[in-house]
Each structure stands twice: as C-alpha cells, then as structure tokens.
Design a protein around this motif. Structure first.
Motif, PDB file in Angstrom:
ATOM      1  N   SER A 176       0.857  -1.175   0.000  1.00  0.00           N
ATOM      2  CA  SER A 176       0.000   0.000   0.000  1.00  0.00           C
ATOM      3  C   SER A 176       0.893   1.225   0.000  1.00  0.00           C
ATOM      4  O   SER A 176       1.821   1.323   0.813  1.00  0.00           O
ATOM      5  N   THR A 177       0.638   2.163  -0.885  1.00  0.00           N
ATOM      6  CA  THR A 177       1.472   3.355  -0.973  1.00  0.00           C
ATOM      7  C   THR A 177       1.197   4.350   0.150  1.00  0.00           C
ATOM      8  O   THR A 177       1.966   5.298   0.338  1.00  0.00           O
ATOM      9  N   ILE A 178       0.124   4.151   0.895  1.00  0.00           N
ATOM     10  CA  ILE A 178      -0.238   5.068   1.976  1.00  0.00           C
ATOM     11  C   ILE A 178       0.178   4.516   3.346  1.00  0.00           C
ATOM     12  O   ILE A 178      -0.030   5.152   4.371  1.00  0.00           O
ATOM     13  N   TYR A 179       0.796   3.354   3.340  1.00  0.00           N
ATOM     14  CA  TYR A 179       1.073   2.641   4.582  1.00  0.00           C
ATOM     15  C   TYR A 179       1.984   3.433   5.516  1.00  0.00           C
ATOM     16  O   TYR A 179       1.758   3.487   6.726  1.00  0.00           O
ATOM     17  N   GLY A 180       3.033   4.042   4.975  1.00  0.00           N
ATOM     18  CA  GLY A 180       3.954   4.799   5.819  1.00  0.00           C
ATOM     19  C   GLY A 180       3.277   5.966   6.501  1.00  0.00           C
ATOM     20  O   GLY A 180       3.486   6.215   7.702  1.00  0.00           O
ATOM     21  N   LEU A 181       2.449   6.701   5.770  1.00  0.00           N
ATOM     22  CA  LEU A 181       1.728   7.828   6.353  1.00  0.00           C
ATOM     23  C   LEU A 181       0.761   7.359   7.433  1.00  0.00           C
ATOM     24  O   LEU A 181       0.587   8.024   8.462  1.00  0.00           O
ATOM     25  N   LEU A 182       0.129   6.209   7.197  1.00  0.00           N
ATOM     26  CA  LEU A 182      -0.758   5.641   8.207  1.00  0.00           C
ATOM     27  C   LEU A 182      -0.002   5.371   9.505  1.00  0.00           C
ATOM     28  O   LEU A 182      -0.502   5.646  10.602  1.00  0.00           O
ATOM     29  N   ALA A 222      -8.584   8.010  10.638  1.00  0.00           N
ATOM     30  CA  ALA A 222      -9.768   7.398  10.032  1.00  0.00           C
ATOM     31  C   ALA A 222      -9.828   7.694   8.536  1.00  0.00           C
ATOM     32  O   ALA A 222     -10.181   6.822   7.731  1.00  0.00           O
ATOM     33  N   TYR A 223      -9.479   8.908   8.142  1.00  0.00           N
ATOM     34  CA  TYR A 223      -9.488   9.283   6.723  1.00  0.00           C
ATOM     35  C   TYR A 223      -8.502   8.423   5.927  1.00  0.00           C
ATOM     36  O   TYR A 223      -8.825   7.929   4.835  1.00  0.00           O
ATOM     37  N   LEU A 224      -7.301   8.241   6.456  1.00  0.00           N
ATOM     38  CA  LEU A 224      -6.285   7.455   5.745  1.00  0.00           C
ATOM     39  C   LEU A 224      -6.682   5.982   5.671  1.00  0.00           C
ATOM     40  O   LEU A 224      -6.502   5.331   4.635  1.00  0.00           O
ATOM     41  N   GLU A 225      -7.217   5.459   6.766  1.00  0.00           N
ATOM     42  CA  GLU A 225      -7.665   4.058   6.767  1.00  0.00           C
ATOM     43  C   GLU A 225      -8.771   3.849   5.744  1.00  0.00           C
ATOM     44  O   GLU A 225      -8.757   2.869   4.984  1.00  0.00           O
ATOM     45  N   PHE A 226      -9.743   4.765   5.728  1.00  0.00           N
ATOM     46  CA  PHE A 226     -10.855   4.618   4.788  1.00  0.00           C
ATOM     47  C   PHE A 226     -10.376   4.800   3.350  1.00  0.00           C
ATOM     48  O   PHE A 226     -10.836   4.089   2.439  1.00  0.00           O
ATOM     49  N   SER A 227      -9.447   5.727   3.130  1.00  0.00           N
ATOM     50  CA  SER A 227      -8.930   5.951   1.774  1.00  0.00           C
ATOM     51  C   SER A 227      -8.230   4.701   1.258  1.00  0.00           C
ATOM     52  O   SER A 227      -8.425   4.305   0.096  1.00  0.00           O
ATOM     53  N   GLN A 228      -7.424   4.083   2.106  1.00  0.00           N
ATOM     54  CA  GLN A 228      -6.737   2.858   1.699  1.00  0.00           C
ATOM     55  C   GLN A 228      -7.737   1.761   1.348  1.00  0.00           C
ATOM     56  O   GLN A 228      -7.620   1.096   0.314  1.00  0.00           O
ATOM     57  N   PHE A 229      -8.745   1.590   2.209  1.00  0.00           N
ATOM     58  CA  PHE A 229      -9.759   0.566   1.969  1.00  0.00           C
ATOM     59  C   PHE A 229     -10.545   0.854   0.693  1.00  0.00           C
ATOM     60  O   PHE A 229     -10.787  -0.040  -0.125  1.00  0.00           O
ATOM     61  N   LEU A 230     -10.944   2.114   0.502  1.00  0.00           N
ATOM     62  CA  LEU A 230     -11.771   2.483  -0.652  1.00  0.00           C
ATOM     63  C   LEU A 230     -11.025   2.239  -1.962  1.00  0.00           C
ATOM     64  O   LEU A 230     -11.588   1.697  -2.924  1.00  0.00           O
ATOM     65  N   ILE A 231      -9.752   2.619  -2.006  1.00  0.00           N
ATOM     66  CA  ILE A 231      -8.977   2.464  -3.239  1.00  0.00           C
ATOM     67  C   ILE A 231      -8.786   0.988  -3.574  1.00  0.00           C
ATOM     68  O   ILE A 231      -8.939   0.564  -4.721  1.00  0.00           O
ATOM     69  N   ILE A 232      -8.449   0.190  -2.561  1.00  0.00           N
ATOM     70  CA  ILE A 232      -8.186  -1.234  -2.802  1.00  0.00           C
ATOM     71  C   ILE A 232      -9.478  -1.981  -3.108  1.00  0.00           C
ATOM     72  O   ILE A 232      -9.567  -2.741  -4.076  1.00  0.00           O
ATOM     73  N   TRP A 233     -10.491  -1.766  -2.299  1.00  0.00           N
ATOM     74  CA  TRP A 233     -11.749  -2.508  -2.470  1.00  0.00           C
ATOM     75  C   TRP A 233     -12.498  -2.037  -3.703  1.00  0.00           C
ATOM     76  O   TRP A 233     -12.972  -2.848  -4.510  1.00  0.00           O
ATOM     77  N   GLY A 234     -12.593  -0.716  -3.868  1.00  0.00           N
ATOM     78  CA  GLY A 234     -13.310  -0.183  -5.028  1.00  0.00           C
ATOM     79  C   GLY A 234     -12.610  -0.474  -6.334  1.00  0.00           C
ATOM     80  O   GLY A 234     -13.253  -0.655  -7.370  1.00  0.00           O
ATOM     81  N   GLY A 235     -11.271  -0.540  -6.292  1.00  0.00           N
ATOM     82  CA  GLY A 235     -10.516  -0.837  -7.497  1.00  0.00           C
ATOM     83  C   GLY A 235     -10.436  -2.308  -7.812  1.00  0.00           C
ATOM     84  O   GLY A 235      -9.874  -2.691  -8.844  1.00  0.00           O
TER      85      GLY A 235
END
Length: 393
Positions: free
Chosen positions: A199-205, A255-268
């Motif tokens: 996940s490219t957002i993992y470090g920021l999380l 919460a925003y970062l967690e949801f963004s990661q989930f949305l991108i992976i699941w929606g994609g």
C-alpha cells in the motif's frame, strides 16, 4: 510562581515496582516461548510495535512543537522528551524481533519459491533488513540526542533564542528524516509480513497512528500529574482543550487514511491487495474491525466535538485511555491475521507480552521523566502561559 518547576518530580518506588512486575511477566512469557516460539514472536512483535509507536510518536510531536513554535505542547514537552529518551530501551527490545525474523517473515526463510517474493529479494533479505533497522535507530537516536541536549542547555540558562533556533532548525530536517525512516520501518516490520501485499499510503498511516498514540499517552500522563506542583499552578482547562482538539485531529486523520486505503483497494478490485482485507474480515477479526470503526473513530470523534469533554480532565482522560486501548487492538488487527486470517485466535501471551513490555517501558519512562524539571521554565514561550495562570488565579 513556578520556581518549583525547576525541581524534577519524584515518583518514589513506582518505577522500580513497575519494572520488576514487567520483568517478571516478560520472564514468564519467555519461558512459555521456549515451548511455543511461534506464538511468542507474534505476540512480541505486537508489543514492540505498540510501545515503539509511543516513543517515535513522542519524537514526532516534539519536533512539530519546536518547528511551529506553538504553546499548545509546552505543558507536555517534558513528557514528550522523556518518551524520546526511551529509545535505548526500544533498541534493546528490537533484538528479539531480529532473533525471530525467520519465524515472523516468510521472505527471510531459505528455500522460498514464490516468484513475487523472489522478485523482491534485493530488498527483502535478512542482511539488508538488519542494516536498515540499524540505520533507522541511528537516525532516531541522533534526533532525540540533540533535542534533549539542547533542552538541557536551555534549562541551564543558555541563551533562549539561540537554543530555540537550533531546536527549530533540527526539527524541520528531523521531521523529513522521521517520515522517511518510519515509512520504511512500517514496510519492514509489518507490511512485509505479507510480502505479496503493498500500500502506498502505509507509511503515512504509521506516522499518524504513532502521533495519535503518543498524544493520547501524553494527555493521560498530564492528567495524572496535573494535581501536582508546579503543573497544578500552570495547567488550565484551556490547555486540555487544545490537546483534546489535537487528539480529535489525529483521530480524524487516521480514520481518513484508513478509509482511503480501503476504498482504493476494495473499489478498485485489486486482486493482489484485496486478500489483505479478506483475512481481516474472517472469523473474529471481522468483529474486531467493526469494533475499531466504532471505538477508534466514532466514539472519540463524537465525544471530542464537545468543548466540555475536552476541558474536563476526567472525561478527556477516558477518551485518551479509550484511544490507547484501541491503538493496541488495531495493532493486533494489523499483525495477527497475517499468520492465518480468521483462524488466528487471541491467546494469553498476546495480552501478557504487551503488558509486560509496557510495565518496563513506563518504568523507564518515569525514571527519565523525573530526571528533568517537568516544565521548561526558561523557554521564552512559557512567559505567556505563566501570565495566564497568574491572571486566572
């Protein structure tokens, strides 16, 4: 009025008692680990990640305070500094992670045949893993050393504005280095448990989660000490309100970062990444995930919207403790399903190891906290806080 602020707090035998209790609990887990090293190292990794999260989160918040020059963190500055000085303890605590590398990380075992993992061998190999860990700790040690050294010089009466400029300059560079090292440490220690996933957002999380954990911990300690002099003479509801607002900010950002990661992976519908979430929706982990949504976001978010909750120490303490507890639960949710998805169950060692390490960590933290005055009375920004305290009697 705050001359007593130049005298460090004393905790009598509390650090010793905590340290002994934690050492005994860790020893029990170690003996049990001789019979079940797999369970031991899994539980140990969770404990290590949680407690080093407070250490590194304290380092990040301290640098943010120095860089922004804000007065919001002056009352917790010594708490943050003491948190950074637990780095030697966490460096020692990192050694069992290295010892259990082959138990924890599939890519470190000889004979690996997965082509995806083999393609990452130039990065995911035991030798480079150790080198990177040494590099991370070297950077963190250097930042903590100079931040604390110059803070002591300020206490000794060194030129305030000169020290302030040094701290501000180091913090600007330090935050960049912190972001770089924590990003790769999160990849190494947690993401690589499932080396086919990324996940490219993992470090920021990881960075936001550490800041959130450290803020909740600092609020907890401040509330505990707020009835002791000199903090009782300086700390006012407005300071708790400011800290509560920052806690709310980190809760929303996490919460925003967690949801963004989930949305991108699941929606994609990303086939390589979705199994990571499927493993965390199976069995008991699905309920844990729902609990995280409710207790890590909705409850703290709702409560911290109210001004009176943030201004009252008891209610703010309850929220901070809830956040801390759920940070540990989140670490379980991130780590343990990597070893079997919904088939993994919590064991007594999953609970005992974080508690044992936590008792030792808090003991060391308190020992460090009482080595310096609890308030930076020579910081130029303290003057306004003291004036406000005098004005409000």
């Amino acid at each position: 009025m705050i001359e007593s602020g130049e005298t460090p707090l004393k905790f009598e035998n509390l650090p010793l008692r905590l340290g002994v209790a934690g050492a005994v609990l860790l020893a029990i887990c170690l003996v049990a680990g001789l019979a079940d090293k797999v369970e031991f190292f899994r539980s140990y990794l969770v404990a290590f990640l949680f407690w080093i999260g407070i250490t590194l989160g304290s380092l990040a918040l301290l640098m943010v305070q120095h860089l922004t020059g804000g007065r919001w963190a002056l009352v917790i500055r010594r708490i943050l500094e003491a948190g950074t000085r637990t780095l030697p303890l966490m460096a020692v605590a990192a050694l069992p992670v290295l010892a259990g590398m082959r138990t924890l990380y599939s890519w470190s075992r000889p004979g690996e045949t997965d082509p995806v993992i083999l393609a990452k061998h130039s990065y995911l190999n035991p030798e480079f893993f150790i080198v990177r860990m040494v590099f991370y700790f070297a950077i963190w040690f250097a930042l903590a050393y100079f931040l604390n050294k110059w803070s002591r010089q300020e206490d000794a009466g060194a030129a305030g504005l000169t020290i302030w400029a040094r701290l501000e300059g180091l913090s600007g560079i330090g935050l960049v280095l912190y972001g770089f090292t924590v990003t790769f440490a999160g990849i190494d220690w947690v993401m690589s448990l499932e080396p086919r996933w990324y996940s490219t957002i993992y470090g920021l999380l990881f960075m936001v989660a550490q800041a959130l954990t450290a803020m909740a911990f600092s609020i907890t300690i401040l509330v505990w000490l707020s009835d002791r002099k000199p903090l009782s003479q300086v700390v006012r509801p407005s300071q708790f309100q400011d800290l509560g607002s920052f806690l709310l900010t980190f809760v929303m950002l996490w919460a925003y970062l967690e949801f963004s990661q989930f949305l991108i992976i699941w929606g994609g519908n990303l086939s390589e990444e979705i199994p990571w979430y499927l493993r965390r929706m199976e069995g008991v982990w699905g309920n844990v995930g729902l609990l995280l949504v409710i207790l890590s976001f909705f409850f703290p978010f709702f409560l911290l919207l109210f001004r009176q909750v943030k201004r009252k120490t008891r209610s703010l303490l309850i929220v901070a403790l809830l956040v801390l507890m759920m940070r540990l639960v989140d670490m379980y949710w991130m780590v343990l399903p990597a070893f079997g998805g919904g088939n993994v169950r919590l064991t007594w060692m999953n609970v005992a190891l974080p508690l044992g390490m936590g008792a030792v960590w808090v003991a060391y933290f308190l020992w460090q906290l009482q080595r310096m005055p609890i308030l930076p009375v020579h910081d130029p920004r303290m003057e306004e806080i003291v004036a406000q305290a005098v004005e409000h009697g």
